[in-house]
Scaffold this active site. Structure first.
Site, PDB file in Angstrom:
ATOM      1  N   GLU A 271      82.675  56.810  72.004  1.00  0.00           N
ATOM      2  CA  GLU A 271      82.286  55.815  71.002  1.00  0.00           C
ATOM      3  C   GLU A 271      81.719  56.480  69.761  1.00  0.00           C
ATOM      4  O   GLU A 271      82.086  56.145  68.628  1.00  0.00           O
ATOM      5  CB  GLU A 271      81.251  54.847  71.592  1.00  0.00           C
ATOM      6  CG  GLU A 271      80.808  53.751  70.638  1.00  0.00           C
ATOM      7  CD  GLU A 271      81.964  52.893  70.196  1.00  0.00           C
ATOM      8  OE1 GLU A 271      82.261  52.887  68.984  1.00  0.00           O
ATOM      9  OE2 GLU A 271      82.583  52.244  71.049  1.00  0.00           O
ATOM     10  N   ASP A 275      83.444  56.333  66.036  1.00  0.00           N
ATOM     11  CA  ASP A 275      82.684  55.764  64.920  1.00  0.00           C
ATOM     12  C   ASP A 275      82.602  56.753  63.761  1.00  0.00           C
ATOM     13  O   ASP A 275      82.823  56.394  62.600  1.00  0.00           O
ATOM     14  CB  ASP A 275      81.273  55.396  65.378  1.00  0.00           C
ATOM     15  CG  ASP A 275      81.244  54.187  66.298  1.00  0.00           C
ATOM     16  OD1 ASP A 275      82.266  53.487  66.387  1.00  0.00           O
ATOM     17  OD2 ASP A 275      80.202  53.951  66.935  1.00  0.00           O
ATOM     18  N   SER A 515      85.485  48.285  68.208  1.00  0.00           N
ATOM     19  CA  SER A 515      84.741  49.498  67.852  1.00  0.00           C
ATOM     20  C   SER A 515      85.528  50.356  66.876  1.00  0.00           C
ATOM     21  O   SER A 515      84.979  51.271  66.275  1.00  0.00           O
ATOM     22  CB  SER A 515      84.416  50.312  69.104  1.00  0.00           C
ATOM     23  OG  SER A 515      85.602  50.645  69.786  1.00  0.00           O
ATOM     24  N   ILE A 561      95.791  36.300  58.987  1.00  0.00           N
ATOM     25  CA  ILE A 561      96.408  36.584  60.285  1.00  0.00           C
ATOM     26  C   ILE A 561      96.633  35.249  60.993  1.00  0.00           C
ATOM     27  O   ILE A 561      95.672  34.573  61.367  1.00  0.00           O
ATOM     28  CB  ILE A 561      95.525  37.511  61.150  1.00  0.00           C
ATOM     29  CG1 ILE A 561      95.100  38.746  60.342  1.00  0.00           C
ATOM     30  CG2 ILE A 561      96.246  37.901  62.420  1.00  0.00           C
ATOM     31  CD1 ILE A 561      96.238  39.584  59.818  1.00  0.00           C
TER      32      ILE A 561
END
Length: 614
Positions: A271, A275, A515, A561
C-alpha cells in the site's frame, strides 16, 4: 484584578485537589474489546517502568462558530474564499475552557505526570506503566503480534476517571486499541499476465489529458503527501527511483525531513509503495511527503495539525465501516468518533489542505457485508471515505471500446514520449478503450459508494444527488430502508483503479483498488495547486464545493461514467447496489477528470472571485 485572579486560581487548585481525592469514578470502558486473539497473543503483565504515550481529547467548544467560519473560507463567491487560517487560529475557535484544561493537568499531576504536550484541544501524555495504571485504575499487559512480533502494552481490564474529569474529556487513545486493525484498500497480483493492458502514469496522462509539456515547469512550491496508519510498513526509495526512471519521471526522492513517523525502508509495504509511486508520479516534481502514524484517524489529525510544516494535499487509502469505528478506535460510540474526526478534518481543510480518501473496494455492501449475507444491513458506508470533509474517490477500469473509431478526445495532444516500461509491458491504449465502473469479477475489487450513515448531505452536492435519486428507476435502487438518502453521498469523483503497475521487492506487480485512484487525484490537485501558487493565489484547500460548481457550470469538466454499478464486492455479487447514471452517481461520483477543462474552470473562477488580502 491580577491578585484576584491568582487568588481564585489558587483556590480552584486547592478545591480540585480535594475533589479529585474523594470523587467517585466513571468507568469509560469495561474489558478491552479491541483484543483479537487470532492476531495478538497476551503475555506477561507490563513492566512498571516501561513508558507509554497516550492522547487525551477535550470536548470542543463553539462548533457552530467553526461551521460559520468554514463556510466563509470554502464557498466560491465569499469575500473570504480561500483566505486560509493557521491551525492555531482555527483551534482557538474550538478550544476548551482554560479551567477544564487546568483540572485535567491537576489530575495528571496528582499521580506525578509532568510530560504533557499541549495541542490546544488535546494533550499528549507520556508516563510509566505504573503511573498510568494508577491514573486510570487499570492493569496493563504485553501483547505480541503473531505475524510481525511487534510488542505493545495495552490495558486488560476496565479503566476509569474521576467523575469531575469525565465531563471534560471526550476520548482517550493509545491505551486500548491495537495496530493493524483498519483496512488497507487494494489487491495485488502478478504482472506477467499480458492478456490485459497495464496502467502507468503515462496512461493516466493520456486518458485525462494532463499536459506533459507543463510538467517541465513544475517546481517545489506545491506539495503532496500520502498517509499510512497503524504503524504500517514502508516504501523503499530505490524502488521509487526505479519506478520514476522506467516511467520517464524526474528522479525525485522523498526528503528525509518529510518522512514523518515510523519508517523502515527494509520492510516494504504494498500500500505504501503504491501510494508513493502514483501520488508522486502523477504530481511529477512537486514536493513529496510520506506520513505514518501508530494509531488511527484522530491520532493522525493531532500529529498533522501539530506539525510546523505540512503538505498541501494528502491521500488516504485506508478505511473501515463507518458505524464500526470503535472496533479499531478507542471509543464507545462510533457516531461520536466520526463526528470528532470530521471536526478535525474540517479544521485541516480550513488551513488550505485538501484530503482525498478512497471510497472502498467492496461495492455498496462495503466491509459490513462483503459476503452478501447481512440481510439486516445489506449496505454499509466507509470512513473516512464517506466524510463530507474529504474528496471521496471511486475507481474505474478500461475495457475494449465498442466503437470502431479511435477516441481522439482523450488522446493527449502534446506527444508525450512513451516510457521504457511500456516496452516491457503492454500499456493501455486509451484511444481504443472505454472507461467503466471498476467491478468484480472483471477486476479484483468493486468500487465503493453509497450514503453516509451519519453525515447529512452537504449543500454543495444537493442538486446532483437529488437528480440521481429522482431520475433512477426505483427498481434499480436498493430498498429505501437500506440507506439514508438524505445523507452525504459518495464518492465525489473517480479515476482508474485497475491494473496499475507497481515496482516492489525488485519486481513489477499489478494492483487494483480505490487505493490507486485516491493518490492519483491527490497528484492532480497538487498540479492544480502548482498553477495557482505560480499565479499568486493560495492553494485550493477544501475543493469539494468548487468541484461540484465546475460540473454544474460545465459537465464537460468530467468524463461521465455511465456503464457499471457497485452491486458486487471483492468476491461475490449481492442483491443490492447502485447503478451508474448520467451525472453524479454513488458509484463513480461526477466521473473522471478532464484535466485541462477542469483547470480552465478553476483558473477562470479564481481570477473572477478570489479577493486578495489587502
Amino acid at each position: 484584578f491580577f491578585l484576584f485572579l491568582m487568588n481564585n486560581t489558587f483556590l480552584f487548585v486547592i478545591v480540585t485537589f480535594v475533589a479529585l481525592t474523594y470523587a467517585s469514578r466513571v468507568v469509560l470502558s469495561e474489558e478491552n474489546t479491541h483484543f483479537n486473539p487470532t492476531t495478538w497473543e497476551m503475555g506477561m503483565p507490563s513492566n512498571d517502568n516501561d513508558l507509554i504515550t497516550f492522547n487525551i481529547y477535550f470536548y470542543q467548544q463553539n462548533l457552530d462558530k467553526l461551521d460559520e467560519e468554514f463556510v466563509k473560507l470554502t464557498t466560491p463567491g465569499s469575500p473570504e474564499w480561500r483566505h486560509w487560517k493557521s491551525i492555531e487560529e482555527i483551534k482557538e475557535i474550538t478550544a476548551p475552557k482554560p479551567i477544564d484544561k487546568l483540572a485535567v493537568r491537576l489530575w495528571l499531576s496528582k499521580v506525578g505526570i509532568t510530560e504533557i504536550e499541549d495541542f490546544i484541544d488535546a494533550f499528549r501524555v507520556t508516563a510509566s506503566i505504573e503511573t498510568v495504571s494508577k491514573l486510570f485504575e487499570t492493569q496493563f499487559h504485553q501483547f505480541s503480534h503473531l505475524k510481525t512480533g511487534t510488542i505493545v502494552n495495552r490495558r486488560v481490564g476496565p479503566y476509569s476517571v474521576p467523575s469531575m474529569i469525565d465531563s471534560k474529556i471526550e476520548f482517550v487513545t493509545g491505551i486500548s486499541e491495537f495496530p493493524s486493525a483498519a483496512r488497507k484498500f487494494g489487491y495485488r497480483h502478478g504482472a506477467d499476465d499480458q492478456t490485459e493492458e497495464k496502467v502507468v502514469p503515462y496512461v493516466i496522462d493520456q486518458l485525462y489529458s494532463i499536459p506533459y509539456a507543463d510538467k517541465d515547469d513544475i517546481n517545489q512550491l506545491s506539495s503532496v503527501g500520502v498517509v499510512e496508519y497503524e504503524g504500517d510498513t514502508s516504501f523503499a526509495q530505490p524502488e521509487l527511483a526505479t519506478f520514476q526512471s522506467e516511467n520517464n519521471l524526474l528522479q525525485n526522492p522523498v526528503p528525509t525531513s518529510q518522512i514523518i513517523g515510523p519508517y523502515d525502508p527494509n520492510k516494504q509495504d504494498f500500500e505504501a509503495t503504491l501510494d508513493a509511486q502514483y501520488a508522486f508520479g502523477v504530481s511529477y516534481n512537486t514536493s513529496s511527503w510520506y506520513w505514518t502514524v501508530d494509531g488511527w484517524l484522530l491520532e493522525w489529525a493531532l500529529e498533522f495539525q501539530a506539525a510546523k510544516t505540512r503538505p498541501y494535499v494528502v491521500s488516504m487509502s485506508w478505511g473501515w465501516t463507518e458505524d464500526r469505528q470503535c472496533e479499531i478506535a478507542s471509543c464507545s460510540n462510533s457516531y461520536d468518533y466520526v463526528n470528532r474526526v470530521n471536526a478535525e478534518f474540517k479544521q485541516i481543510t480550513m488551513s488550505g489542505v485538501t484530503i482525498t480518501a478512497s471510497s472502498g473496494d467492496q461495492g455498496a455492501g462495503g466491509d459490513g457485508d462483503s459476503n452478501c449475507e447481512n440481510s439486516r444491513q445489506p449496505l454499509s458506508s466507509i470512513f473516512p471515505g464517506a466524510s463530507p470533509y474529504v474528496l471521496s474517490i471511486g475507481a474505474t477500469m478500461l475495457v475494449d471500446s465498442t466503437s470502431k473509431e479511435k477516441n481522439s478526445k482523450i488522446n493527449n495532444a502534446d506527444a508525450q514520449p512513451v516510457p521504457p516500461i511500456c516496452s516491457s509491458y503492454t500499456c493501455a491504449d486509451t484511444t481504443a478503450m472505454d472507461e467503466v465502473a471498476c467491478s468484480w469479477p472483471d477486476a479484483l475489487i468493486t468500487t465503493g459508494g453509497g450514503f453516509s450513515d451519519y453525515s447529512p448531505r452537504p449543500s454543495w452536492q444537493d442538486s446532483v444527488v437529488t437528480s440521481y435519486l429522482q431520475n433512477t428507476p426505483p427498481a434499480l435502487l436498493p430498498p429505501v430502508s437500506a440507506f439514508n438518502a438524505s445523507n452525504r453521498g459518495f464518492p465525489d469523483v473517480s479515476a482508474l483503479g485497475h491494473n496499475y503497475l507497481v515496482f516492489i521487492d525488485n519486481d513489477w506487480e499489478l494492483v487494483d483498488g480505490t487505493s490507486c485512484s485516491s493518490p492519483v487525484w491527490a497528484g492532480l490537485i497538487a498540479l492544480y495547486n502548482d498553477y495557482e501558487l505560480k499565479n499568486g493565489r493560495p492553494t485550493l484547500g477544501f475543493i469539494n464545493p468548487l468541484i461540484y460548481q465546475s460540473y454544474s457550470s460545465n459537465p464537460g469538466t468530467f468524463n461521465d461514467i455511465v456503464n457499471g454499478g457497485n452491486r458486487c464486492t471483492e468476491s461475490a455479487c449481492c442483491e443490492y447496489g447502485f447503478p451508474t447514471q448520467n451525472g453524479w452517481d454513488p458509484v463513480t461520483g461526477l466521473g473522471t477528470p478532464n484535466f485541462d477543462v477542469l483547470y480552465n474552470y478553476i483558473s477562470g473562477l479564481s481570477q473572477k472571485l478570489y479577493v486578495p488580502l489587502e
